[in-house]
Scaffold this active site. Structure first.
Site, PDB file in Angstrom:
ATOM      1  N   GLN A  74       2.066 -10.619  35.200  1.00 16.50           N
ATOM      2  CA  GLN A  74       1.359 -10.132  36.387  1.00 16.50           C
ATOM      3  C   GLN A  74       2.139  -8.995  37.036  1.00 16.50           C
ATOM      4  O   GLN A  74       2.968  -9.213  37.917  1.00 16.50           O
ATOM      5  CB  GLN A  74       1.115 -11.262  37.386  1.00 16.50           C
ATOM      6  CG  GLN A  74       0.214 -10.809  38.508  1.00 16.50           C
ATOM      7  CD  GLN A  74      -0.427 -11.959  39.244  1.00 16.50           C
ATOM      8  OE1 GLN A  74      -0.320 -13.117  38.878  1.00 16.50           O
ATOM      9  NE2 GLN A  74      -1.111 -11.622  40.307  1.00 16.50           N
ATOM     10  N   PHE A  75       1.829  -7.773  36.613  1.00 13.66           N
ATOM     11  CA  PHE A  75       2.525  -6.605  37.141  1.00 13.66           C
ATOM     12  C   PHE A  75       2.274  -6.411  38.629  1.00 13.66           C
ATOM     13  O   PHE A  75       3.069  -5.783  39.323  1.00 13.66           O
ATOM     14  CB  PHE A  75       2.153  -5.339  36.369  1.00 13.66           C
ATOM     15  CG  PHE A  75       0.787  -4.800  36.658  1.00 13.66           C
ATOM     16  CD1 PHE A  75       0.617  -3.814  37.618  1.00 13.66           C
ATOM     17  CD2 PHE A  75      -0.333  -5.279  35.978  1.00 13.66           C
ATOM     18  CE1 PHE A  75      -0.643  -3.310  37.891  1.00 13.66           C
ATOM     19  CE2 PHE A  75      -1.585  -4.790  36.244  1.00 13.66           C
ATOM     20  CZ  PHE A  75      -1.756  -3.798  37.213  1.00 13.66           C
ATOM     21  N   THR A  76       1.198  -6.972  39.154  1.00 10.61           N
ATOM     22  CA  THR A  76       0.863  -6.777  40.565  1.00 10.61           C
ATOM     23  C   THR A  76       1.876  -7.422  41.505  1.00 10.61           C
ATOM     24  O   THR A  76       1.850  -7.144  42.710  1.00 10.61           O
ATOM     25  CB  THR A  76      -0.553  -7.290  40.890  1.00 10.61           C
ATOM     26  OG1 THR A  76      -0.615  -8.698  40.623  1.00 10.61           O
ATOM     27  CG2 THR A  76      -1.600  -6.561  40.061  1.00 10.61           C
TER      28      THR A  76
END
Length: 145
Positions: A74-76
């Site tokens: 999850q790069f967010t």
């Protein structure tokens, strides 16, 4: 590196309507974000922290009770929200850096003795879970190393 750890009763992750990973509880969901400075030390430390936190009944850890982990990239988690209304993703490491480190994190979890299910790196995923407690922890390598 950041990992959001949730204690769950169950969780699934779907890609294109198909289940690609699922766990039944007691279990953990680990949302994994990688930044540019991350490397082996961060991956190993956060993997150990993920499965050794005493957050299950009787002050037991995932390794104590054999709880599975659903690990999802999850790069967010590295969104920069300081300016305007559109997040900047500049603090998130690009795929060519983050994917091998995410895979190393998954491998380290398995090495530590837990069963691991995953999503699909870089895919549009739908995650469903029943949070247990709720218990949600944020692990950040800058606070742990």
């Amino acid at each position: 590196m950041r990992v959001v750890v949730q204690r769950v009763k169950n969780a699934t992750v779907k890609v294109d309507g198909n289940v690609v990973g699922a766990v039944d509880g007691p279990a953990l969901v680990a949302l994994v974000g990688i930044t540019h400075e991350d490397g082996n030390a961060e991956v190993n430390k956060l993997a150990e922290k993920t499965v050794n936190q005493r957050i299950f009944d009787g002050e037991k850890s995932a390794t104590d009770i054999g709880a599975p982990v659903l690990a999802i990239s999850q790069f967010t988690l590295y969104a920069d929200m300081k300016k305007g209304r559109r997040p900047s993703w500049s603090k998130a490491a690009p795929g060519e850096i983050s994917e091998p480190l995410y895979e190393q994190y998954v491998a380290k979890l398995r090495e530590l003795g837990v069963s691991v299910e995953t999503g699909v790196f870089g895919a549009d995923m739908q995650v469903s879970l029943t949070n247990d407690g709720p218990v949600t922890l944020i692990l950040d390598s800058k606070d742990l190393l």
